[in-house]
Every structure is written in structure tokens, then in C-alpha cells.
Scaffold this motif. Structure first.
Motif: not given
Length: 398
Positions: A20-24
Motif C-alpha cells: 500500500r502506497f502511503l497517503d494514496s
């Protein structure tokens, strides 16, 4: 601090196959890792799943997907022409999605820790750790073709179950064999371990606590539960849309749109409602059909669009993003078939991202990435607990 978060995300990815890519709203999925969580005695082979990637690697075309390689072959020059109405609408839809897809790809290229893992796919899975590899046989038979002939109701599959199950014993073996109809019958593995099965001298593996029902659309009504409270709260549908490429390559039979109107989605859904996920290509014809006819007929409200962005092991796109007829992504439309409590629809509309990008390396032709876990997270958000999931697939995979 940021390095620590990156290590944590990579650690979760190595364990689950989901990054999971951060803040997206961008997620990278490794199908091989996700699938292998369902097995203990067997391992899905990366070379088998990513067959297109490894086939080209073995032939000396390292990091060249078949699509990008094909573009280099000489083709007749085509004259430029004006786009028709549907093509213009499709291009407009693409232009809306393009910034989101570019941002997702940019973040992938910046995730150096993840890229290192991706670049060593073949070497990393060089050992099965004592488990048996699940390889796709080169002479893989088409179960779809078997299901189309008149003998289909007579075909049987043999399940090799642990000795504790009640069935006919096989002399000298710690397993017992249960023979059940293969088509128009619910084949179930209720055990906590994977089960080996045999059909016409071909070997298959059923993941633990799984089941499948193979039939044509005329038989899907047999899955309608006697009570709506026992219905499905998550329904994933991958229709065999009419597709020139599939017909040309004889990969699978396709159906006209009108056949999908007969799917009894409302009757299959749980009485409290169901999340419906529908795979669709980028053809404007299909999107219009879904918006104007299919979802209204099913009683489904469209609430979100997911994009599956396809990349190679070196993180490059499998084709140019603006290549009109071979764009490197597909759409997954999420809708809600509302039931007794309309509040669930409101909760989903508030909590579900309007758009999300799922990135992965594609497997064999038309095989979709295993994202049931991601969809169940969304489904549980609205209903607070999990019910049964139904996948209606156009293709039969191993």
C-alpha cells in the motif's frame, strides 16, 4: 521515520503480497504471494503464473512483454482517420483516468524497495521450500470446451480427501477418494488443507475451504439461496465480453451483451445488500451498456471505479498508456445492490474511494489478479461483518 514506514510496508508486502502506497489510493499486488497464502503443501510457480514474462525472458527478450515486443514488428502503415462518436467518448474517459494512472505509476517507480523485490521474481522463488510446485501444464486442456459438449453432465472429478472423511477407501493409501460430478454441481473442499483432485488424467488442486460450480449461464439460478439471508454479500463478475482478440486467438467463447442481463444478481444478493464488482474492457460500447442497461436491470448502483494498471517486472508499463486499442489497464466497476438497509449504500458512498489503482504484473491471457481480499475489506466496511462471496468467471483457471 519515513524509512521505517517503508520497511514496514515492504515487510507486510513480503508476507501478504499487498503493498500500500502511503497517503494514496494506489496498491501493488503480487498475485503469486497472494495465492500462495491459500496453500501449505503446494506453491504457485512464478514462472507458471507470469508465463508471458518468463517465456520472453527464456527466449532472450528480457523485460519485454509480448505486447511491447509485438509493436516492434513491421506493420502496414495505417492512414490517420477521425474518431467516431464512441471512440471520442472512450478517449475522453481515458483522459479523465490518465492523471491518476500516471501518478500511480510514478509512485511505483519511486518505491525502490519494492522494485528490488520485483526485479528478482525468478530468483526469489527459485526454491519451493519443500512444497510441490503448482505448474501450468503445457498441454492444459480447456475445461470450457469439455463443458460445451453433450457428455458434460457425465464427467466426474475425483477428490483425494484425508482419511477422516467418509468415502470409499483406496487400498493401502492414507487418502480416500470421493467421485463427484464436475459440471452443474457444487464441488466443495471443506477441509483446512488443500485437496488434490484428478480429472481425465490431469491433476488439480483445490485450496482449503473453497468450492466451485462450473456451468453455463442457464444453470447459475441453481446458486440462488433458499433464503435471502443466506445470499452473497460480495459478487465478482468477469463476463466473456465480445472481444476480437479472444476470438482470433481462440482463447475462450464470448457472448453478446444481452446474455448478461439474465444474471439474477438481485436474487443472489444477501438480503442486507451486496457489493458487486464487474470487470470490463475499455470499449465505450460496454461502458454505455453497463450504465444504461446492465446495472439498472440488476438493481445495482455504480459507486466506484478501480483501475488495474499492468506493468512488467522492471516496473515499466506493458504498453504505451495512450495506445488506443491496447491500453495497459482494465476497469473494475464497483456497484451496490441494495437490500433492506439503504444506510449501507450511504456508508459505502462515503467510505469507498471513488477511484483506486491496483498495479500488478499480468499473468496468462485474461487472468485477473486475486483481489478478493481488497474487495472484502470494502464490503465489511458497510455491513460490519462478512458473508459469502461469489465469483462468476468467464474463464476457468487452475
Amino acid at each position: 521515520m519515513e524509512d521505517g514506514l517503508a520497511r514496514d510496508r515492504l515487510s507486510v508486502f513480503l508476507e501478504t503480497g499487498i503493498y500500500r502506497f502511503l497517503d494514496s489510493d494506489f496498491i501493488f499486488v503480487d498475485p503469486v504471494r497472494v495465492l500462495n497464502r491459500s496453500y501449505s503443501r503446494f506453491r504457485v510457480s512464478p514462472a507458471g503464473y507470469y508465463s508471458r514474462f518468463f517465456d520472453y525472458e527464456r527466449k532472450g527478450f528480457e523485460n519485454k512483454d509480448c505486447l511491447s515486443y509485438a509493436k516492434k514488428r513491421k506493420r502496414k502503415e495505417r492512414k490517420l482517420r477521425c474518431l467516431n462518436e464512441k471512440e471520442l467518448a472512450a478517449d475522453q474517459r481515458h483522459q479523465v483516468a490518465k492523471p491518476l494512472l500516471l501518478k500511480a505509476h510514478e509512485l511505483l517507480l519511486q518505491a525502490t524497495d519494492l522494485l528490488r523485490v520485483m526485479s528478482s521474481l525468478n530468483r526469489e522463488f527459485g526454491s519451493s521450500g519443500g512444497s510441490k510446485w503448482l505448474e501450468l501444464p503445457s498441454d492444459q486442456q480447456s475445461l470450457i470446451e469439455h463443458g460445451r459438449i453433450w457428455q458434460a453432465p457425465l464427467y466426474e472429478i475425483t477428490l483425494k480427501l484425508p482419511e477422516s472423511n467418509q468415502s470409499c477407501e483406496v487400498g493401502g493409501s492414507s487418502l480416500k477418494h470421493r467421485v463427484v460430478p464436475l459440471f452443474n454441481n457444487l464441488v466443495v473442499n471443506e477441509t483446512s488443507d488443500e485437496v488434490e483432485a484428478e480429472f481425465l488424467d490431469h491433476q488439480y488442486i483445490l485450496p482449503r475451504e473453497s468450492c466451485f460450480y462450473m456451468s453455463d449461464l442457464r444453470q447459475v439460478h441453481n446458486l440462488i439461496p433458499a433464503k435471502a439471508s443466506s445470499g452473497f454479500s460480495l459478487i465478482v463478475i468477469d463476463p466473456p465480453w465480445e472481444n476480437g482478440s479472444a476470438q482470433q486467438k481462440s482463447k475462450y467463447p464470448t457472448l453478446p451483451n444481452r446474455y448478461f442481463l439474465a444474471l439474477p444478481v438481485k436474487k443472489l444478493s444477501h438480503s442486507k445488500g451486496a457489493l458487486v464488482a464487474l470487470w470490463v474492457t475499455n470499449r465505450e460500447k460496454f461502458h454505455r451498456f453497463i450504465d444504461l442497461e446492465l446495472f439498472p436491470t440488476w438493481g445495482v448502483v455504480h459507486i466506484s471505479t478501480y483501475y488495474w494498471l499492468k506493468v512488467k517486472a522492471d516496473a515499466s508499463l506493458i504498453s504505451d498508456l495512450d495506445l488506443f486499442h491496447h491500453r495497459p489497464y482494465e476497469c473494475l466497476l464497483l456497484g451496490y445492490c441494495y437490500g433492506e438497509d439503504v444506510e449501507d449504500l450511504k456508508i459505502l458512498e462515503q467510505t469507498l474511494p471513488k477511484e483506486q489503482v491496483i498495479i500488478s504484473i499480468p499473468g496468462d491471457y485474461s487472468r485477473k489478479p486475486p483481489i478478493a481480499e481488497l474487495l472484502q475489506e470494502n464490503q465489511n466496511t458497510s455491513q460490519g461483518h462478512s458473508h459469502a462471496m461469489l465469483s462468476i468467471l468467464s474463464l476457468i483457471d487452475d
